[in-house]
Write a protein that holds these residues in place. Structure first.
Motif, mmCIF file in Angstrom:
data_model
loop_
_atom_site.group_PDB
_atom_site.id
_atom_site.type_symbol
_atom_site.label_atom_id
_atom_site.label_comp_id
_atom_site.label_asym_id
_atom_site.label_seq_id
_atom_site.Cartn_x
_atom_site.Cartn_y
_atom_site.Cartn_z
ATOM 1 N N VAL A 117 0.860 -1.185 0.000
ATOM 2 C CA VAL A 117 0.000 0.000 0.000
ATOM 3 C C VAL A 117 0.899 1.238 0.000
ATOM 4 N N TRP A 118 0.679 2.133 -0.970
ATOM 5 C CA TRP A 118 1.447 3.370 -1.014
ATOM 6 C C TRP A 118 0.492 4.530 -1.282
ATOM 7 N N LEU A 119 1.010 5.736 -1.086
ATOM 8 C CA LEU A 119 0.209 6.942 -1.244
ATOM 9 C C LEU A 119 0.494 7.613 -2.581
ATOM 10 N N SER A 120 -0.553 8.145 -3.173
ATOM 11 C CA SER A 120 -0.429 8.867 -4.433
ATOM 12 C C SER A 120 -1.295 10.125 -4.366
ATOM 13 N N PRO A 121 -0.793 11.256 -4.858
ATOM 14 C CA PRO A 121 -1.594 12.483 -4.825
ATOM 15 C C PRO A 121 -2.609 12.563 -5.963
ATOM 16 N N TYR A 122 -2.651 11.554 -6.829
ATOM 17 C CA TYR A 122 -3.470 11.615 -8.033
ATOM 18 C C TYR A 122 -4.739 10.776 -7.899
ATOM 19 N N TYR A 123 -5.861 11.408 -8.229
ATOM 20 C CA TYR A 123 -7.160 10.735 -8.242
ATOM 21 C C TYR A 123 -7.648 10.680 -9.674
ATOM 22 N N SER A 124 -8.195 9.544 -10.071
ATOM 23 C CA SER A 124 -8.641 9.387 -11.452
ATOM 24 C C SER A 124 -9.985 10.056 -11.710
ATOM 25 N N LYS A 125 -10.835 10.117 -10.676
ATOM 26 C CA LYS A 125 -12.175 10.683 -10.856
ATOM 27 C C LYS A 125 -12.509 11.633 -9.721
ATOM 28 N N ALA A 126 -13.360 12.608 -10.023
ATOM 29 C CA ALA A 126 -13.794 13.581 -9.023
ATOM 30 C C ALA A 126 -14.620 12.925 -7.928
ATOM 31 N N SER A 127 -15.417 11.932 -8.281
ATOM 32 C CA SER A 127 -16.270 11.277 -7.288
ATOM 33 C C SER A 127 -15.435 10.560 -6.232
ATOM 34 N N VAL A 128 -14.324 9.976 -6.627
ATOM 35 C CA VAL A 128 -13.451 9.276 -5.682
ATOM 36 C C VAL A 128 -12.819 10.282 -4.715
ATOM 37 N N LEU A 129 -12.342 11.397 -5.245
ATOM 38 C CA LEU A 129 -11.736 12.433 -4.408
ATOM 39 C C LEU A 129 -12.774 12.999 -3.436
ATOM 40 N N CYS A 130 -13.959 13.308 -3.911
ATOM 41 C CA CYS A 130 -15.008 13.855 -3.042
ATOM 42 C C CYS A 130 -15.409 12.855 -1.961
ATOM 43 N N ARG A 131 -15.484 11.589 -2.317
ATOM 44 C CA ARG A 131 -15.851 10.559 -1.334
ATOM 45 C C ARG A 131 -14.843 10.519 -0.187
ATOM 46 N N GLN A 132 -13.568 10.642 -0.500
ATOM 47 C CA GLN A 132 -12.550 10.624 0.547
ATOM 48 C C GLN A 132 -12.550 11.925 1.343
#
Length: 150
Positions: free
Chosen positions: A113-128
């Protein structure tokens, strides 16, 4: 002030667009969301913490450095990958048997498991981001219009 459900919908719609420039305030840090290119024909949403993305933060969650912001695991995307491919796991278990494979390869079914600053979709970012307590919008074009009308 908490972000309402309608405001989240407006933010998600704006993030889905081509030009994104939204800022949040969270635990004394400024989070800026921008759309960046990830290859020739793909774009992603990038989360900048205090206007920067440090390459030292691109690491496994347990290997984060001391100087990394404490909010990093909360605001960046968690990416996972299996240590071994399913085909390799099946082959090892077929040759050794499940018990011996577990003894010889104790991390056979583990995931990295690693961290990435990139989200593929707006819905995923908003959910988090909806899960973050104390998150405040400091800059958003879609919300500035509705706030001025009130």
């Amino acid at each position: 002030m908490a972000i309402t459900k309608e405001q989240w919908q407006q933010l998600e719609t704006e993030m889905a667009g081509l030009m994104v420039n939204i800022s949040f305030s969270y635990q004394g840090h400024e989070l800026t969301i921008r759309r960046c290119r990830d290859g020739e024909s793909k774009t992603v949403l990038a989360v900048f913490i205090d206007s920067s993305i440090d390459e030292q933060w691109f690491t496994q969650v347990e290997n984060l450095t001391e100087d990394a912001p404490k909010i990093l695991p909360e605001v960046w995307c968690h990416r996972t990958i299996s240590r071994y491919k399913p085909k390799d796991i099946a082959e090892i278990e077929k040759i050794l048997g499940k018990r011996k494979a577990k003894k010889e390869y104790p991390n056979l079914h583990d995931k990295l498991v690693w961290l990435s600053p990139y989200y593929s979709k707006a819905s995923v970012l908003c959910r988090q981001f909806k899960k973050l307590k104390g998150l405040e919008v400091t800059k958003a074009d879609c919300l500035a219009l509705t706030m001025n009308l009130s």
